[in-house]
Write an enzyme that holds these catalytic residues in place. Structure first.
Site, PDB file in Angstrom:
ATOM      1  N   HIS A   1      -6.281   2.938 -10.819  1.00 30.62           N
ATOM      2  CA  HIS A   1      -6.585   2.520  -9.454  1.00 30.62           C
ATOM      3  C   HIS A   1      -7.239   3.681  -8.699  1.00 30.62           C
ATOM      4  CE1 HIS A   1      -5.064   1.370  -5.211  1.00 30.62           C
ATOM      5  NE2 HIS A   1      -6.185   0.711  -5.466  1.00 30.62           N
TER       6      HIS A   1
ATOM      7  N   CYS B   1       2.087   5.222  -6.149  1.00 26.65           N
ATOM      8  CA  CYS B   1       1.165   5.305  -5.011  1.00 26.65           C
ATOM      9  C   CYS B   1       0.875   3.930  -4.426  1.00 26.65           C
ATOM     10  CB  CYS B   1      -0.147   5.972  -5.429  1.00 26.65           C
ATOM     11  SG  CYS B   1       0.038   7.729  -5.761  1.00 26.65           S
ATOM     12  N   HIS B   2       0.433   2.992  -5.279  1.00 28.34           N
ATOM     13  CA  HIS B   2       0.059   1.678  -4.757  1.00 28.34           C
ATOM     14  C   HIS B   2       0.650   0.547  -5.575  1.00 28.34           C
ATOM     15  CE1 HIS B   2      -3.097   4.640  -3.710  1.00 28.34           C
ATOM     16  NE2 HIS B   2      -2.849   4.167  -2.507  1.00 28.34           N
ATOM     17  N   GLY B   3       1.672   0.857  -6.395  1.00 36.97           N
ATOM     18  CA  GLY B   3       2.445  -0.182  -7.060  1.00 36.97           C
ATOM     19  C   GLY B   3       1.772  -0.885  -8.221  1.00 36.97           C
TER      20      GLY B   3
ATOM     21  N   PRO C   1      -2.729  -3.253  -8.112  1.00 30.33           N
ATOM     22  CA  PRO C   1      -4.155  -3.156  -7.799  1.00 30.33           C
ATOM     23  C   PRO C   1      -5.026  -2.495  -8.870  1.00 30.33           C
ATOM     24  CG  PRO C   1      -2.933  -1.462  -6.613  1.00 30.33           C
ATOM     25  CD  PRO C   1      -1.919  -2.297  -7.335  1.00 30.33           C
TER      26      PRO C   1
END
Lengths: 417, 184
Positions: B124, B148-150, B163
């Site tokens: 990502h 960080c963003h799953g 993501p």
């Protein structure tokens, strides 16, 4: 001034609000320039180009350089061997400093011969001397960065100059070093200042150009243009001439970079700095040699330092030392002789500065140093009074075209064009 | 008289054509020159020879116990080497490709199925996913989880949820022997 001269509507829109295009047109295109300039007038623009070359290559070199006593020398060698085109960028930067000084020295002697420092161009001249001082400081600090033997001992000797100042000298030197000898803090601040000062030079160069464009260029005859018939627009006449000179300059520059890249350097600077041992014979870079000779000629610490800085300082007051109203050396028969003697004296000082400080060299250095100051402080003021100049031409056109006899032919040429 | 004028005009047109040619040729040469000067200034930012020389490493994998993972540094980035358990290999091999965002079978991602070698950088925005050490969150698919963003990665390092667009990258590597791998 109207914005209508630009056909592009976007340019017109911008120029109405921010007149940069009018400004450029005025200063670089229609700018009226004496039509009799010779090739010595190329060296101002060459100096400008040199400055740009130094800033551009300097910025990219800084991307690979490490200002630390343990890594500086290695990082420069890494630039030479490993960084893509690093050898080329470093050799351009290294030789660029020498070429910058060659160009600027010719530019200065041009001004000295043709009286470019005289009214109304005194401030223009003073700004130029200021640029020279900034260049010297920048070049000195740049030479320290590779952290070779010459870097280290050059830095030691030059910073020690300030210890000659009575009472506070030692404190000043300690402050410059950030310690008790030239060491890591010194290298760090020299790198910071070496990066800063070129941009200060750019600032002073802009002032230099503003002052230049106030009255326009001086010219080989030294009399003011009496009207439009004595000038030509800067573009294309001098842009082309400058570009031709630039291509010759760049050819010589490229020859040095590719065939003699270390000719103007010193081999000892490829030995890593060693604070425990001074090289047997240390000399500054060639462009400092005349000043170095003056420093060594005076057998007194403070006196030598004062004489060296005085050699530059005297240039600041030159417009008031030479009181002769005639600018160009072409019309000053005695001045002209002394000009060439002075040039020879400066070259002699440069040679003597590179020789060991012993025997006959010391005596000759003292004679040459004395003559340097004699020229500015005695000969020039005296000549302004006693010299009878040759008659000046009535106008630039007449001097170029050989008087009235040629006037008819000149207008015929004009019609043809 | 008229004829003479047209002749003159003709030669002037030829002249003009020649001048245009000279101008265009000059600008073209200046452009080539400028590009030739610009290239070294730009290319110096690319990796230097010594940086490229450090582009491969050797790792001894004989000490990695089953179920254990180590992280090594290659080109400045973490590389995950996981000695997978039978269960992890089986679950990685049994996933239907249709369920995957970036379809890739487990066999394509390994040389020896016991050892999974991959660049530990989330596809990502470049964070390092968790799951190497015991006790770290390993995500919903029992592999790795980027905090960080799953993004959730499975036991083959494939993106399953979140993501990130791609599976964790497999670096070029080979087995120098049964216990030594060379990355890069």
């Amino acid at each position: 001034m109207s914005a209508d001269k630009f056909s592009n509507p976007v340019v017109r829109w911008i120029d109405h609000r921010l007149p940069i295009f009018s400004f450029m047109d005025h200063e670089l295109n229609e700018y009226p320039t004496p039509k009799n300039l010779n090739y010595f007038w190329n060296f101002g623009s060459l100096a400008g180009v040199s400055l740009v070359i130094m800033i551009v290559t300097g910025i990219v070199l800084a991307m690979s350089y490490t200002p630390h006593v343990d890594h500086a020398f290695q990082s420069v060698e890494r630039i030479m061997r490993d960084v893509n085109h690093g050898w080329l960028l470093r050799y351009i930067h290294m030789n660029g400093a020498s070429f910058f000084f060659i160009v600027v020295f010719i530019h200065i002697f041009r001004g000295l011969y043709y009286g470019s420092y005289k009214a109304p161009r005194e401030l223009l001249w003073i700004l130029g001397v200021l640029i020279l001082l900034l260049m010297m400081a920048t070049a000195f600090m740049g030479y320290v960065l590779p952290w070779g033997q010459m870097s280290f001992w050059g830095a030691t000797v030059i910073t020690n100059l300030f210890s000659a100042i009575p009472f506070i000298g030692d404190s000043i030197v300690t402050m410059l070093w950030g310690g008790f000898s030239v060491d890591n803090p010194t290298l760090n601040r020299f790198f910071a200042l070496h990066y800063l000062m070129p941009f200060l030079i750019v600032g002073v160069v802009i002032l230099h150009l503003v002052a230049l464009h106030r009255f326009g260029s001086n010219n080989p005859i030294g009399i003011d243009p009496s009207g439009p018939q004595d000038t030509v627009p800067f573009h294309p006449y001098y842009t082309i001439k400058d570009f031709f000179g630039l291509s010759v300059f760049l050819s010589l520059f490229a020859a040095a970079i590719f065939f003699f890249p270390n000719f103007m350097g010193h081999p000892d600077n490829y030995i890593p700095a060693n604070p425990m041992q001074t090289p047997a014979h240390i000399v500054p870079e060639w462009y400092f040699l005349p000043f170095y000779a003056i420093l060594r000629a005076v057998p007194d610490k403070l006196g030598g330092v004062l004489a060296m800085f005085g050699a530059i300082a005297v240039l600041f007051i030159l417009p008031w030392l030479d009181r002769s109203p005639i600018r160009s050396g072409n019309f000053r028969p005695i001045f002209r002789i002394f000009f060439w003697v002075f040039l020879a004296d400066c070259i002699a000082l440069g040679y003597l500065g590179g020789m060991p400080a012993e025997g006959i060299y010391v005596v000759l250095s003292r004679v040459a140093t004395a003559w340097y100051f004699l020229h500015f402080l005695v000969i020039l003021p005296l000549l302004s009074v006693i010299e009878t100049p040759k008659p000046l031409p009535q106008s630039l056109s007449k001097s170029v075209l050989g008087g009235t006899a040629m006037a008819g032919a000149a207008s015929a040429v004009k019609e043809k064009m | 008289m008229v004829k003479k004028n047209t002749e003159k005009k003709g030669s002037r047109e030829i002249q003009q054509g020649r001048r245009d040619f000279i101008v265009v040729a000059s600008y073209a040469m200046a452009g080539i020159g400028a590009a030739a000067v610009a290239w070294p200034l730009i290319d110096q930012m690319n990796p230097a020879a010594d940086t490229l020389a450090l582009a491969s490493i050797e790792v001894d994998i004989s000490k990695i116990e089953v179920g254990q993972a180590i992280t090594v540094k290659w080109r400045g980035k973490p590389v995950f080497i996981k000695h997978r358990t039978e269960g992890e290999i089986n679950s990685a091999q049994s996933v239907e490709l249709s369920q995957l965002k970036d379809p890739q079978s487990d066999v394509e991602r390994v040389i020896n199925p016991k050892f999974l070698v991959m660049v530990g950088v989330c596809t990502h925005l470049g964070c390092v996913p968790l799951g190497q050490k015991t006790g770290e969150i390993r995500g919903e698919y029992n592999g790795w989880f980027c905090p960080c963003h799953g993004s959730h990665y499975d036991s083959s390092g494939r993106i399953r949820k979140g993501p990130a667009p791609l599976n964790l990258e497999i670096p070029p590597y080979q087995f120098a022997s049964n216990s030594l791998i060379k990355i890069g």
